[in-house]
Write an enzyme that holds these catalytic residues in place. Sequence first.
Site, PDB file in Angstrom:
ATOM      1  N   SER A 130       0.998  -1.205  -0.106  1.00 22.04           N
ATOM      2  CA  SER A 130       0.060  -0.047  -0.023  1.00 22.04           C
ATOM      3  C   SER A 130       0.778   1.131   0.079  1.00 22.04           C
ATOM      4  O   SER A 130       1.960   1.080   0.407  1.00 22.04           O
ATOM      5  CB  SER A 130      -0.935  -0.103   1.310  1.00 22.04           C
ATOM      6  OG  SER A 130      -1.598   1.305   1.396  1.00 22.04           O
ATOM      7  N   TYR A 138      -1.121  -1.568  10.303  1.00 21.21           N
ATOM      8  CA  TYR A 138      -1.136  -1.625   8.858  1.00 21.21           C
ATOM      9  C   TYR A 138      -0.031  -0.928   8.291  1.00 21.21           C
ATOM     10  O   TYR A 138       0.615  -1.964   7.285  1.00 21.21           O
ATOM     11  CB  TYR A 138      -2.552  -0.947   8.282  1.00 21.21           C
ATOM     12  CG  TYR A 138      -2.643  -0.765   7.021  1.00 21.21           C
ATOM     13  CD1 TYR A 138      -3.375  -2.137   6.454  1.00 21.21           C
ATOM     14  CD2 TYR A 138      -2.544   0.212   5.865  1.00 21.21           C
ATOM     15  CE1 TYR A 138      -3.887  -2.334   4.967  1.00 21.21           C
ATOM     16  CE2 TYR A 138      -3.030  -0.010   4.702  1.00 21.21           C
ATOM     17  CZ  TYR A 138      -3.571  -1.306   4.313  1.00 21.21           C
ATOM     18  OH  TYR A 138      -4.034  -1.374   2.791  1.00 21.21           O
TER      19      TYR A 138
HETATM   20  P1  NAI Z   1     -11.236  -6.640  -0.310  1.00 22.97           P
HETATM   21  O1  NAI Z   1     -11.639  -6.785   1.059  1.00 22.97           O
HETATM   22  O2  NAI Z   1     -12.256  -6.098  -1.330  1.00 22.97           O
HETATM   23  O3  NAI Z   1     -10.726  -7.835  -0.983  1.00 22.97           O
HETATM   24  C1  NAI Z   1      -9.853  -8.616  -0.022  1.00 22.97           C
HETATM   25  C2  NAI Z   1     -10.060 -10.254  -0.273  1.00 22.97           C
HETATM   26  O4  NAI Z   1      -9.342 -10.949   0.505  1.00 22.97           O
HETATM   27  C3  NAI Z   1     -11.721 -10.351   0.099  1.00 22.97           C
HETATM   28  O5  NAI Z   1     -12.236 -11.258  -0.388  1.00 22.97           O
HETATM   29  C4  NAI Z   1     -11.244 -11.241   1.602  1.00 22.97           C
HETATM   30  O6  NAI Z   1     -12.397 -12.262   1.871  1.00 22.97           O
HETATM   31  C5  NAI Z   1      -9.989 -11.664   1.501  1.00 22.97           C
HETATM   32  N1  NAI Z   1      -9.230 -12.229   2.634  1.00 22.97           N
HETATM   33  C6  NAI Z   1      -9.145 -11.373   3.661  1.00 22.97           C
HETATM   34  N2  NAI Z   1      -8.328 -11.998   4.637  1.00 22.97           N
HETATM   35  C7  NAI Z   1      -7.775 -13.131   4.016  1.00 22.97           C
HETATM   36  C8  NAI Z   1      -7.397 -14.175   4.549  1.00 22.97           C
HETATM   37  N3  NAI Z   1      -6.831 -14.119   5.879  1.00 22.97           N
HETATM   38  N4  NAI Z   1      -6.904 -15.164   3.707  1.00 22.97           N
HETATM   39  C9  NAI Z   1      -7.385 -15.203   2.366  1.00 22.97           C
HETATM   40  N5  NAI Z   1      -8.100 -14.227   2.042  1.00 22.97           N
HETATM   41  C10 NAI Z   1      -8.605 -13.242   2.667  1.00 22.97           C
HETATM   42  O7  NAI Z   1     -10.215  -5.423  -0.131  1.00 22.97           O
HETATM   43  P2  NAI Z   1      -9.179  -4.916  -1.095  1.00 22.97           P
HETATM   44  O8  NAI Z   1      -9.164  -3.343  -0.710  1.00 22.97           O
HETATM   45  O9  NAI Z   1      -9.368  -5.458  -2.428  1.00 22.97           O
HETATM   46  O10 NAI Z   1      -7.957  -5.643  -0.376  1.00 22.97           O
HETATM   47  C11 NAI Z   1      -6.926  -6.123  -1.192  1.00 22.97           C
HETATM   48  C12 NAI Z   1      -5.345  -5.825  -0.817  1.00 22.97           C
HETATM   49  O11 NAI Z   1      -5.098  -4.612  -1.171  1.00 22.97           O
HETATM   50  C13 NAI Z   1      -5.166  -5.520   0.589  1.00 22.97           C
HETATM   51  O12 NAI Z   1      -3.918  -6.343   0.900  1.00 22.97           O
HETATM   52  C14 NAI Z   1      -5.187  -4.335   1.089  1.00 22.97           C
HETATM   53  O13 NAI Z   1      -4.413  -3.988   2.136  1.00 22.97           O
HETATM   54  C15 NAI Z   1      -4.532  -3.735  -0.160  1.00 22.97           C
HETATM   55  N6  NAI Z   1      -5.034  -2.384  -0.344  1.00 22.97           N
HETATM   56  C16 NAI Z   1      -6.284  -1.863  -0.539  1.00 22.97           C
HETATM   57  C17 NAI Z   1      -6.580  -0.419  -0.697  1.00 22.97           C
HETATM   58  C18 NAI Z   1      -7.835   0.075  -0.972  1.00 22.97           C
HETATM   59  O14 NAI Z   1      -8.099   1.232  -1.221  1.00 22.97           O
HETATM   60  N7  NAI Z   1      -8.767  -0.839  -1.252  1.00 22.97           N
HETATM   61  C19 NAI Z   1      -5.399   0.379  -1.171  1.00 22.97           C
HETATM   62  C20 NAI Z   1      -4.012  -0.080  -0.930  1.00 22.97           C
HETATM   63  C21 NAI Z   1      -3.930  -1.640  -0.371  1.00 22.97           C
HETATM   64  C1  GGE Z   2     -10.046   2.248   1.204  1.00 20.12           C
HETATM   65  O1  GGE Z   2     -10.042   1.975   2.510  1.00 20.12           O
HETATM   66  C2  GGE Z   2      -8.503   1.470   2.617  1.00 20.12           C
HETATM   67  C3  GGE Z   2      -8.381   1.097   4.128  1.00 20.12           C
HETATM   68  O2  GGE Z   2      -9.584   1.013   5.045  1.00 20.12           O
HETATM   69  C4  GGE Z   2      -6.959   0.920   4.659  1.00 20.12           C
HETATM   70  C5  GGE Z   2      -5.972   1.168   3.909  1.00 20.12           C
HETATM   71  C6  GGE Z   2      -5.999   1.803   2.772  1.00 20.12           C
HETATM   72  C7  GGE Z   2      -7.427   1.776   1.943  1.00 20.12           C
HETATM   73  C8  GGE Z   2      -4.876   1.791   1.622  1.00 20.12           C
HETATM   74  O3  GGE Z   2      -3.950   0.911   2.129  1.00 20.12           O
HETATM   75  C9  GGE Z   2      -4.300   3.346   1.753  1.00 20.12           C
HETATM   76  C10 GGE Z   2      -5.210   4.412   0.982  1.00 20.12           C
HETATM   77  O4  GGE Z   2      -5.005   4.187  -0.372  1.00 20.12           O
HETATM   78  O5  GGE Z   2      -3.941   3.912   2.892  1.00 20.12           O
HETATM   79  C11 GGE Z   2      -3.930   5.256   3.331  1.00 20.12           C
HETATM   80  C12 GGE Z   2      -4.981   5.371   4.298  1.00 20.12           C
HETATM   81  C13 GGE Z   2      -5.242   6.598   4.826  1.00 20.12           C
HETATM   82  C14 GGE Z   2      -4.139   7.684   4.500  1.00 20.12           C
HETATM   83  C15 GGE Z   2      -3.344   7.512   3.454  1.00 20.12           C
HETATM   84  C16 GGE Z   2      -3.144   6.086   3.032  1.00 20.12           C
HETATM   85  O6  GGE Z   2      -2.145   5.508   2.060  1.00 20.12           O
HETATM   86  C17 GGE Z   2      -1.250   6.745   1.903  1.00 20.12           C
END
Ligand code: NAI
Ligand code: GGE
Length: 289
Positions: free
Chosen positions: A144, A158
Amino acid sequence: MDIAGKTAFITGGASGIGFGIAQRLLANGARLVLADIRQDHLDEARQFFEERQEGRNVHTIRLDVSDRAMMREAAKECEAVMGGPDILVNNAGIDPSGPFEQATYQDWDYGIAINLMGPINGIMEFAPGMRARGRGGHIVNTASLAGLTPMPSFMAIYAVAKAGVITLTESIRDSMAQDNIGVTVLMPGPIKSRIHESGQNRPERFRDGSGFRKNEEQLAQRVVADSWMEPTEVGDMIVDAIRNNTLYVSTHGNWKDAVEQRFRALMDSMPEAKPFDFSATLAVPRKPD
Ligand code: NAI
Ligand code: GGE
């Protein structure tokens, strides 16, 4: 590397960023193994691909990335059903944020087990097979921008985990390159997803004694903003990164100034170098007996 005809194993592949990467890899000719802790997400993703007559190119596995035995079984199942994988996407993650003063060891253990140890477990269980098959490949780790940008204490757990994922990816690069396996660390800004449901995804053994229960309930109420990026757009960036073996992928430029300030302060803290052959001092035995 080429993506057509390859198998991709994607953790957290049934929702959000992982699902966006899945769609774009499939569209470019890959076969998919989607691994996710949420059976409802897996069922939904399976239905999505079946409706598009792509069901035969998609296999789903229930997996908790913090469970090493499950990760090992998932690697076996992937190889048996789809072959490979050639592409490993360590993407599963959760938002373990909350008031730092209220964080317990349960919250730390949970945040690190899923967001940092998850990718480590993926590499430990999958990399030996990828190397042994001798076909090269690619590993993508989802970190991230929060792993690079100075973050508030609310996000400490995080940010620690995501900084670790960045360093993990950088530091295995030379080793993986020996076997023609490229690496990418994805550092997204805000992306449309269901990360606000993280409370539902916290494995049972990390629930008792958490200090963040209230925060997880608040997070669950948060709505996805229209201004956040579409996961398929991230998927297209990852397709390019795999093709070109790009180390860093950032989705947003919005935190550039904050990152620059941080690195400028770090550079400013370093004195001028004095002549010193560090590697020579490492090579000699230090305690002869
Ligand atoms: P999301 O919740 O939509 O997708 C994540 C998926 O991972 C879900 O289907 C969930 O069931 C699954 N999951 C959660 N814990 C798990 C585990 N222990 N084992 C296997 N699967 C598991 O969320 P998102 O946002 O798509 O997250 C994906 C990655 O992206 C994460 O690592 C998150 O930290 C990262 N991320 C997300 C951002 C955002 O703005 N949505 C920004 C930066 C990073
Ligand atoms: C969209 O939701 C999330 C969240 O719940 C936690 C973390 C993040 C998204 C992301 O990893 C990023 C946002 O792009 O983390 C930040 C959260 C707040 C301020 C700055 C961030 O990254 C620069």
